[in-house]
Scaffold this motif. Sequence first.
Motif, mmCIF file in Angstrom:
data_model
loop_
_atom_site.group_PDB
_atom_site.id
_atom_site.type_symbol
_atom_site.label_atom_id
_atom_site.label_comp_id
_atom_site.label_asym_id
_atom_site.label_seq_id
_atom_site.Cartn_x
_atom_site.Cartn_y
_atom_site.Cartn_z
ATOM 1 N N GLN A 212 0.836 -1.194 0.000
ATOM 2 C CA GLN A 212 0.000 0.000 0.000
ATOM 3 C C GLN A 212 0.874 1.248 0.000
ATOM 4 N N VAL A 213 0.355 2.301 -0.622
ATOM 5 C CA VAL A 213 1.034 3.590 -0.663
ATOM 6 C C VAL A 213 0.126 4.626 -0.013
ATOM 7 N N ASP A 214 0.671 5.375 0.968
ATOM 8 C CA ASP A 214 -0.145 6.391 1.622
ATOM 9 C C ASP A 214 -0.079 7.698 0.848
ATOM 10 N N SER A 215 -0.739 8.729 1.386
ATOM 11 C CA SER A 215 -0.843 10.004 0.684
ATOM 12 C C SER A 215 0.495 10.713 0.539
ATOM 13 N N LEU A 216 1.490 10.318 1.349
ATOM 14 C CA LEU A 216 2.819 10.929 1.272
ATOM 15 C C LEU A 216 3.759 10.141 0.371
ATOM 16 N N GLY A 217 3.252 9.091 -0.250
ATOM 17 C CA GLY A 217 4.085 8.302 -1.145
ATOM 18 C C GLY A 217 4.944 7.280 -0.443
ATOM 19 N N GLN A 218 4.623 6.950 0.800
ATOM 20 C CA GLN A 218 5.373 5.938 1.531
ATOM 21 C C GLN A 218 4.789 4.557 1.240
ATOM 22 N N LEU A 219 5.666 3.594 1.023
ATOM 23 C CA LEU A 219 5.257 2.244 0.659
ATOM 24 C C LEU A 219 5.295 1.340 1.884
ATOM 25 N N TYR A 220 4.190 0.653 2.139
ATOM 26 C CA TYR A 220 4.083 -0.292 3.241
ATOM 27 C C TYR A 220 3.889 -1.693 2.669
ATOM 28 N N LEU A 221 4.653 -2.660 3.197
ATOM 29 C CA LEU A 221 4.688 -4.000 2.618
ATOM 30 C C LEU A 221 4.319 -5.052 3.647
ATOM 31 N N ASP A 222 3.627 -6.097 3.152
ATOM 32 C CA ASP A 222 3.426 -7.321 3.910
ATOM 33 C C ASP A 222 3.831 -8.478 3.005
ATOM 34 N N LEU A 223 4.701 -9.349 3.509
ATOM 35 C CA LEU A 223 5.285 -10.398 2.678
ATOM 36 C C LEU A 223 4.637 -11.750 2.945
ATOM 37 N N PHE A 224 4.778 -12.641 1.950
ATOM 38 C CA PHE A 224 4.339 -14.017 2.141
ATOM 39 C C PHE A 224 5.144 -14.677 3.259
ATOM 40 N N ASP A 225 6.422 -14.350 3.320
ATOM 41 C CA ASP A 225 7.299 -14.901 4.350
ATOM 42 C C ASP A 225 7.161 -14.061 5.622
ATOM 43 N N ASP A 226 6.389 -14.578 6.598
ATOM 44 C CA ASP A 226 6.120 -13.814 7.810
ATOM 45 C C ASP A 226 7.341 -13.674 8.707
ATOM 46 N N THR A 227 8.382 -14.456 8.456
ATOM 47 C CA THR A 227 9.582 -14.349 9.286
ATOM 48 C C THR A 227 10.514 -13.241 8.810
ATOM 49 N N ALA A 228 10.309 -12.779 7.578
ATOM 50 C CA ALA A 228 11.179 -11.734 7.028
ATOM 51 C C ALA A 228 10.816 -10.379 7.639
ATOM 52 N N GLN A 229 11.836 -9.583 7.930
ATOM 53 C CA GLN A 229 11.656 -8.253 8.495
ATOM 54 C C GLN A 229 11.701 -7.214 7.384
ATOM 55 N N VAL A 230 10.648 -6.400 7.308
ATOM 56 C CA VAL A 230 10.565 -5.357 6.279
ATOM 57 C C VAL A 230 10.889 -4.018 6.918
ATOM 58 N N PRO A 231 11.841 -3.258 6.390
ATOM 59 C CA PRO A 231 12.149 -1.937 6.959
ATOM 60 C C PRO A 231 10.974 -0.985 6.832
ATOM 61 N N GLN A 232 10.746 -0.216 7.885
ATOM 62 C CA GLN A 232 9.649 0.738 7.864
ATOM 63 C C GLN A 232 10.008 1.943 6.993
ATOM 64 N N PRO A 233 8.999 2.533 6.316
ATOM 65 C CA PRO A 233 9.267 3.701 5.470
ATOM 66 C C PRO A 233 9.878 4.851 6.265
ATOM 67 N N LYS A 234 10.858 5.525 5.664
ATOM 68 C CA LYS A 234 11.550 6.621 6.328
ATOM 69 C C LYS A 234 11.436 7.931 5.552
ATOM 70 N N THR A 235 10.514 7.978 4.597
ATOM 71 C CA THR A 235 10.414 9.166 3.745
ATOM 72 C C THR A 235 10.157 10.422 4.561
ATOM 73 N N LYS A 236 9.170 10.365 5.462
ATOM 74 C CA LYS A 236 8.838 11.556 6.250
ATOM 75 C C LYS A 236 9.992 11.969 7.157
ATOM 76 N N ASP A 237 10.647 10.991 7.777
ATOM 77 C CA ASP A 237 11.768 11.308 8.651
ATOM 78 C C ASP A 237 12.919 11.945 7.881
ATOM 79 N N LEU A 238 13.179 11.431 6.674
ATOM 80 C CA LEU A 238 14.258 11.984 5.862
ATOM 81 C C LEU A 238 13.944 13.410 5.417
ATOM 82 N N VAL A 239 12.692 13.654 5.036
ATOM 83 C CA VAL A 239 12.301 15.012 4.628
ATOM 84 C C VAL A 239 12.458 15.982 5.785
#
Length: 286
Positions: A212-239
């Motif tokens: 999913q993509v929110d209104s700020l263009g940040q991408l949120y992911l959910d994977l088939f592999d539930d053990t894999a760690q997905v990094p959280q979006p940092k777009t807002k923090d970087l801006v």
Amino acid sequence: MPDWLTIGLRSLGVFALTLLAVRVMGKRQTSHLTFFDLIIAIVIGVIAATTSLNLTDGLLNGLAALTVWILLPIFLFWLALKYKTVRDILMGKETVLINHGKVLEDKLKEVRFTPEDLLSHLRRKNAFKFADVEFAMLEPSGDVSVLLKKGNQPVTATTIGLQVNHESVPQTVMLDGVVMDEPLSAMGLNRSWLHTELEKAGVAPENVFIAQVDSLGQLYLDLFDDTAQVPQPKTKDLVYATIKKCQADCEIYALGTRKPSAKKLYSQCATDLDQVIMELKPLLKR
């Protein structure tokens, strides 16, 4: 014609008619049913079943009864939209159970609520002490609406005077590993952008269950592999960090230069950026 075939064909016809009736009567019939709605649903189901099994005196009689129980509620619901008196008769009225923190025992008896029933409904609303409740009302659907006392209400941005910006609905751009182009286009994005973001996250497209993509263009992911760690979006923090750095650099330049015009320019830029940070902080730091 064999009896089993007759019953099968009759059942298919009644099923189609009942399905059409449910769609015509509206979605309200299937959510938050009132007692009147429940009776209608039961009777329609019984008539449909007896007509399918040929337990009525002929198919036409069963269809006539089904038609009456379909059209009459539609007519009554139309009247209910026009007249509050009809609404009160068909759907019932709201009943106040707690007012200004005081439990109204006579109202509990009126709706046949025991004290245990009241406490159970309050617990469903996360009100474990009746003393925390300012107002409680029994809705016609049987649900209890609860208003907590001012001091027990959850803290919101409004109560602490925090300014927040509006946020649009996030768009689902991937499902079951399949890219959905229409939501991407609605966000002004394309597949190239999506694949770039997936590469940044170190995720293969075929391993994405939902994206999913929110209104700020940040991408949120959910994977088939539930053990894999997905990094959280940092777009807002970087801006936010980038703007803060620019503001700090302008202040340093203003202090470091000896040229009056440059000092004035850098100071003004630092002030403008500080104002920008104040306005964007509710959006970027939530």
